[in-house]
Design a protein around this motif. Sequence first.
Motif, PDB file in Angstrom:
ATOM      1  N   THR A 151       0.831  -1.201   0.000  1.00  0.00           N
ATOM      2  CA  THR A 151       0.000   0.000   0.000  1.00  0.00           C
ATOM      3  C   THR A 151       0.871   1.258   0.000  1.00  0.00           C
ATOM      4  OG1 THR A 151      -1.798  -1.132   1.142  1.00  0.00           O
ATOM      5  CG2 THR A 151      -1.763   1.265   1.290  1.00  0.00           C
ATOM      6  N   LYS A 169      -4.678   8.527   2.304  1.00  0.00           N
ATOM      7  CA  LYS A 169      -5.981   7.892   2.538  1.00  0.00           C
ATOM      8  C   LYS A 169      -5.973   6.397   2.232  1.00  0.00           C
ATOM      9  CE  LYS A 169      -8.226  12.258   1.344  1.00  0.00           C
ATOM     10  NZ  LYS A 169      -9.005  12.984   0.313  1.00  0.00           N
ATOM     11  N   LEU A 170      -4.868   5.896   1.697  1.00  0.00           N
ATOM     12  CA  LEU A 170      -4.795   4.485   1.353  1.00  0.00           C
ATOM     13  C   LEU A 170      -4.573   3.580   2.566  1.00  0.00           C
ATOM     14  CD1 LEU A 170      -2.687   4.272  -1.940  1.00  0.00           C
ATOM     15  CD2 LEU A 170      -5.145   4.059  -1.669  1.00  0.00           C
ATOM     16  N   SER A 173      -7.569   1.465   3.225  1.00  0.00           N
ATOM     17  CA  SER A 173      -8.366   1.190   2.029  1.00  0.00           C
ATOM     18  C   SER A 173      -8.351  -0.266   1.603  1.00  0.00           C
ATOM     19  CB  SER A 173      -7.845   2.042   0.869  1.00  0.00           C
ATOM     20  OG  SER A 173      -6.528   1.617   0.507  1.00  0.00           O
ATOM     21  N   ALA A 194     -12.127   5.078  -2.446  1.00  0.00           N
ATOM     22  CA  ALA A 194     -11.167   4.926  -1.348  1.00  0.00           C
ATOM     23  C   ALA A 194     -10.479   6.243  -1.020  1.00  0.00           C
ATOM     24  CB  ALA A 194     -10.126   3.872  -1.719  1.00  0.00           C
TER      25      ALA A 194
END
Length: 283
Positions: A151, A169-170, A173, A194
């Motif tokens: 990620t 923001k990952l 997710s 996401a």
Amino acid sequence: MYSKACSENVKSGKVLLSLSDNDIQTGFSMINPLHKRKLRLALEDVRQTDSVTYPCLAKLDHWWVVNEWLPSIGLNQYKGTFRENLVDGRVLNSLTRKDIERHLNIVDRSHQTSISLGIELLAKYSYDLEKLTVKRAGCQNIDRDVEVWTTGRCAEWLISIDLKEHANKLSYSGIHGAVITQDKEFNVDVLASALLIPVQRKVLRRHMEQEIAVLKSGGSRRQTTQTKPKSGKFKDSLSRAFTPNRSETPDHSLKAFKAAEPGSHCKPDPDTLSIKFDPEIYA
């Protein structure tokens, strides 16, 4: 957690190896199904040392799963449930989608897929972290071998395509390289959702869609932000659009005034009034 019950009921390794599932439950008061599975799988490995499918599994304890593996697939929010269930490498390898939902209480289907694909990637490399680390190092600064991306590496890719403000923001997710390449349902809408990018931002979504297509095709060899110019793609495009053509000859700009002597009041020849601006002359 179970050490006291073990010392009271197990007097030797031979006794431990002979325990059945029912013995484990009654003798250790072990109710948690994944705890029982963890012990049973460990005992099976000891009984069948020569026929172990993935020898490296024994090296992956539940702390590695919680503190390293979950962040690498963007599912930090499940650290608690994996820790409580003592999910180590052996248990991880045994998990099915039904187990993920029933025993780990993970109901989000996209997160179930993320976990399943993350496990499949580990199995592909026989749970050998050294091999996987070498593979990932080879694509750290170049967009290839997307399947092995963590990620964090996906976040670096977002930064390289001018989406820096969305990269963090990952973390929760469930998006990682195996999801991008193996999940048939993954598309720009999944990624935009996401990253909390609304449907109204059509230009940005179109840009993301194009970049995803390039990434999936394997045609991109773009280097990440470590070597990319700071100006950014869109700014560079604007700069090129408004850069004057310096191949034009500069002497045309004064041709209209050559007919007039210094200090005279003669008008210039109208035929020579086709003046081209060159910034180098007036700099």
